[in-house]
Design an enzyme around this catalytic site. Structure first.
Site, short mmCIF file in Angstrom:
data_model
loop_
_atom_site.label_atom_id
_atom_site.label_comp_id
_atom_site.label_asym_id
_atom_site.label_seq_id
_atom_site.Cartn_x
_atom_site.Cartn_y
_atom_site.Cartn_z
N ASP A 39 5.94 6.98 0.47
CA ASP A 39 5.37 7.82 -0.58
C ASP A 39 5.74 9.28 -0.31
OD1 ASP A 39 2.78 7.36 -2.74
OD2 ASP A 39 3.23 9.41 -2.11
N ILE A 40 6.03 10.00 -1.37
CA ILE A 40 6.47 11.39 -1.23
C ILE A 40 5.33 12.30 -0.81
CG2 ILE A 40 6.07 12.20 -3.61
CD1 ILE A 40 8.96 13.31 -3.54
N ASN A 97 -3.25 0.78 -8.22
CA ASN A 97 -3.96 1.44 -9.31
C ASN A 97 -3.46 0.89 -10.64
OD1 ASN A 97 -5.45 3.22 -7.63
ND2 ASN A 97 -3.59 4.43 -7.34
N VAL A 106 2.25 6.38 -12.15
CA VAL A 106 3.63 5.97 -12.43
C VAL A 106 3.60 4.60 -13.11
CG1 VAL A 106 5.90 5.47 -11.44
CG2 VAL A 106 4.48 7.27 -10.44
N HIS A 110 3.29 -0.74 -8.68
CA HIS A 110 3.52 -0.42 -7.27
C HIS A 110 2.27 -0.72 -6.48
CE1 HIS A 110 2.26 3.18 -9.45
NE2 HIS A 110 1.64 3.58 -8.36
N HIS A 112 0.44 0.31 -2.94
CA HIS A 112 0.40 1.25 -1.82
C HIS A 112 0.03 0.47 -0.56
CE1 HIS A 112 -0.11 5.00 -4.38
NE2 HIS A 112 -0.47 4.07 -5.25
P1 AMP Z 1 -0.36 5.91 -8.55
O1 AMP Z 1 -1.44 6.94 -8.76
O2 AMP Z 1 -0.88 4.64 -7.97
O3 AMP Z 1 0.49 5.71 -9.79
O4 AMP Z 1 0.57 6.51 -7.41
C1 AMP Z 1 1.84 7.03 -7.60
C2 AMP Z 1 2.36 7.42 -6.24
O5 AMP Z 1 3.76 7.69 -6.35
C3 AMP Z 1 1.72 8.69 -5.65
O6 AMP Z 1 1.14 8.36 -4.39
C4 AMP Z 1 2.90 9.66 -5.52
O7 AMP Z 1 2.81 10.48 -4.39
C5 AMP Z 1 4.08 8.71 -5.46
N1 AMP Z 1 5.36 9.26 -5.88
C6 AMP Z 1 5.62 9.94 -7.03
N2 AMP Z 1 6.91 10.28 -7.09
C7 AMP Z 1 7.49 9.79 -5.97
C8 AMP Z 1 8.81 9.80 -5.44
N3 AMP Z 1 9.83 10.40 -6.09
N4 AMP Z 1 9.05 9.21 -4.27
C9 AMP Z 1 8.04 8.59 -3.59
N5 AMP Z 1 6.78 8.54 -4.03
C10 AMP Z 1 6.49 9.13 -5.20
#
Ligand code: AMP
Length: 129
Positions: A39-40, A97, A106, A110, A112
């Site tokens: 995760d970024i 989520n 996103v 996904h 986590h």
């Molecule tokens: P969610 O709230 O479950 O949709 O989480 C989305 C996750 O994606 C967050 O923890 C972000 O930090 C992560 N994220 C967004 N863009 C990127 C990226 N380019 N590379 C890696 N993680 C990302």
């Protein structure tokens, strides 16, 4: 038909672009079914995302429409990633989520994986809010 609340799959979402290699990611695992990367904005010492390779908006979409092979392959990949990260002995947390109340940001399914320290209780204790 779109899943209620999330709409049709958007091929320009950030994880679709990561899957296509259009934007960089710190990849740690890939197989036929899934890709995993850091995760970024990590929220634990280990914070990895596992995404299916298919065009699935959410867990709702995936569990309603994906094939048995895709579902089995994806969840096996989640377990394999945690194993690869040596998280089985200390333990870890898996979280997905979904939608607005779940605060999904996103729109590509996904999972986590969090680990690397004791993670405390699952949710803040605010049941009545
Ligand atoms: P969610 O709230 O479950 O949709 O989480 C989305 C996750 O994606 C967050 O923890 C972000 O930090 C992560 N994220 C967004 N863009 C990127 C990226 N380019 N590379 C890696 N993680 C990302």
């Amino acid at each position: 038909m779109p899943v209620k609340g999330l709409g049709e799959y958007d091929d320009q979402n950030v994880f679709a672009r990561i899957l296509r290699g259009e934007i960089p990611s710190r990849r740690i695992f890939e197989d036929e079914w899934a890709l995993a990367f850091h995760d970024i904005a990590p929220q634990a010492p280990v914070h990895v995302l596992v995404i299916p390779k298919g065009r699935w908006v959410s867990l709702a979409d995936f569990t309603a429409r994906a094939s048995q092979g895709e579902i089995a392959g994806f969840w096996r990949a989640v377990g394999a990633v945690a194993r690869q990260l040596d998280l089985e002995a200390p333990g870890y947390r898996v979280l997905t989520n979904m939608g607005d109340h779940g605060h999904q940001e996103v729109p590509h399914l996904h999972v986590h994986i969090f680990g690397g320290r004791p993670l405390g209780r699952m949710l803040e204790k605010r049941l009545a809010d």
